[in-house]
Design an enzyme around this catalytic site. Structure first.
Site, short mmCIF file in Angstrom:
data_model
loop_
_atom_site.label_atom_id
_atom_site.label_comp_id
_atom_site.label_asym_id
_atom_site.label_seq_id
_atom_site.Cartn_x
_atom_site.Cartn_y
_atom_site.Cartn_z
N PRO A 142 3.12 0.19 -4.37
CG PRO A 142 1.17 1.40 -4.37
CD PRO A 142 2.19 0.84 -5.28
CD GLU A 143 5.74 -5.55 -3.68
OE1 GLU A 143 6.04 -6.47 -2.90
OE2 GLU A 143 6.33 -5.38 -4.76
CE LYS A 168 0.68 -6.66 -2.22
NZ LYS A 168 0.56 -7.25 -3.57
NE ARG A 209 -1.13 1.09 -14.83
CZ ARG A 209 -0.46 -0.05 -14.85
NH1 ARG A 209 0.74 -0.10 -14.34
NH2 ARG A 209 -0.98 -1.12 -15.37
NE ARG A 245 2.74 -8.64 -11.96
CZ ARG A 245 2.56 -8.01 -10.81
NH1 ARG A 245 1.88 -8.57 -9.86
NH2 ARG A 245 3.05 -6.79 -10.63
#
Length: 259
Positions: free
Chosen positions: A2-3, A59, A111, A249
């Site tokens: 989800p961006e 987002k 998650r 990242r």
DNA sequence: AGTACCACCTGACGGC
DNA sequence: TGCCGTCAGGTGGTAC
């Protein structure tokens, strides 16, 4: 996933499915996702209402309830699923809305890294959270001002939601690849030409991704997205892509094309 | 101000 | 087959 492109795709999905039906049931199965509101109040805010329209900022996805807005953030693994039969209920549904017509809308998040809540308005939320302008809304002048205001690495600046909202790890790589900029280039050292190139790349990449419904398998061959792996080939020069760590990242880029 | 690292969760995947 | 480490597209906190 989800961006911004993913969330925009969810927004359109919600628009095409669950709008205007009366919510008859609210089943919250992961209370930790709630932000600043009790499960009881959350349920009361939704039951008997309908989702009248949707908005997105970065987002974050919002759905208008008439007197307040449902807030959804999808973390790293969230998505929406609309279905009729109870047996089609996907795994890891953390919020299940049931409509009076018998259909269901599930907020799915394996998650549990997302967020759910009720907010007064998208505008107030954006203000309170200190989010930057949406990546598809930001004009060149503002873009230049935002990037010129920090000495951080350009990849970090693009992903900083307080500066520009909506760009995450994968699409920041994609944008920098298209603009042919090194992920560690200094944000305030780009100069006018490269800043303009980067601004165009933001729009082009995000709009293309939305057109393809944020489906990785449907992206153009020119995209880096499907080559982010050990030994992956640069779609532009054929060289080997490289992985570096930026703000904790994994960032992928082509050392030959991106300087 | 900027960066590195950890934590929150769970699942997938490669190595042994 | 089973266990283990590592990694995953997000965010927020801490410490340097």
């Amino acid at each position: 996933m989800p961006e911004l492109p993913d969330v925009e795709t969810y927004r359109r999905y919600l628009d095409a499915t669950a709008l205007h039906s009366v919510i008859s049931g609210v089943d919250l199965r992961a209370k930790r996702l709630l932000e600043g509101i009790s499960a009881a109040r959350f349920g009361r805010a939704l039951r008997g209402k309908s989702l009248r329209s949707t908005r997105r900022h970065g987002k974050y996805l919002f759905a208008d309830l008439g007197d307040g807005w449902l807030l959804m953030h999808f973390g790293m693994t969230g998505r929406l699923a609309y279905f009729k039969r109870a047996g089609d209920d996907p795994e890891h549904d953390r919020l299940l809305l049931t409509f009076a017509d018998g259909w269901h809308l599930a907020y799915v998040a394996p998650r549990k890294l997302g967020r759910l809540g009720i907010v007064d308005s998208p505008e107030a939320f954006v203000e309170n959270e200190g989010l930057g302008p949406d990546a598809l809304e930001v004009g060149l002048d503002e873009f230049r001002r935002i990037l010129g205001g920090t000495r951080s690495m350009i990849k970090s600046a693009l992903m900083d939601q307080g500066r520009i909202a909506g760009i995450g790890n994968v699409y920041s790589d994609e944008i920098l690849f298209r603009a042919r900029l090194h992920p560690r280039a200094r944000s305030d050292g780009l100069g006018a030409d490269r800043t303009r190139r980067l601004h165009r790349a933001v729009r082009a990449v995000l709009e293309t991704a939305i057109d393809r419904k944020a489906d990785p398998g449907a992206m153009p061959p020119s995209f880096l997205l499907n080559h982010r792996e050990e030994g992956g080939r640069c779609p532009r020069c054929g060289g080997t892509v490289k992985r570096i760590s930026v703000s904790g990242r994994s960032g992928w880029y082509c050392p030959r094309c991106q300087r």
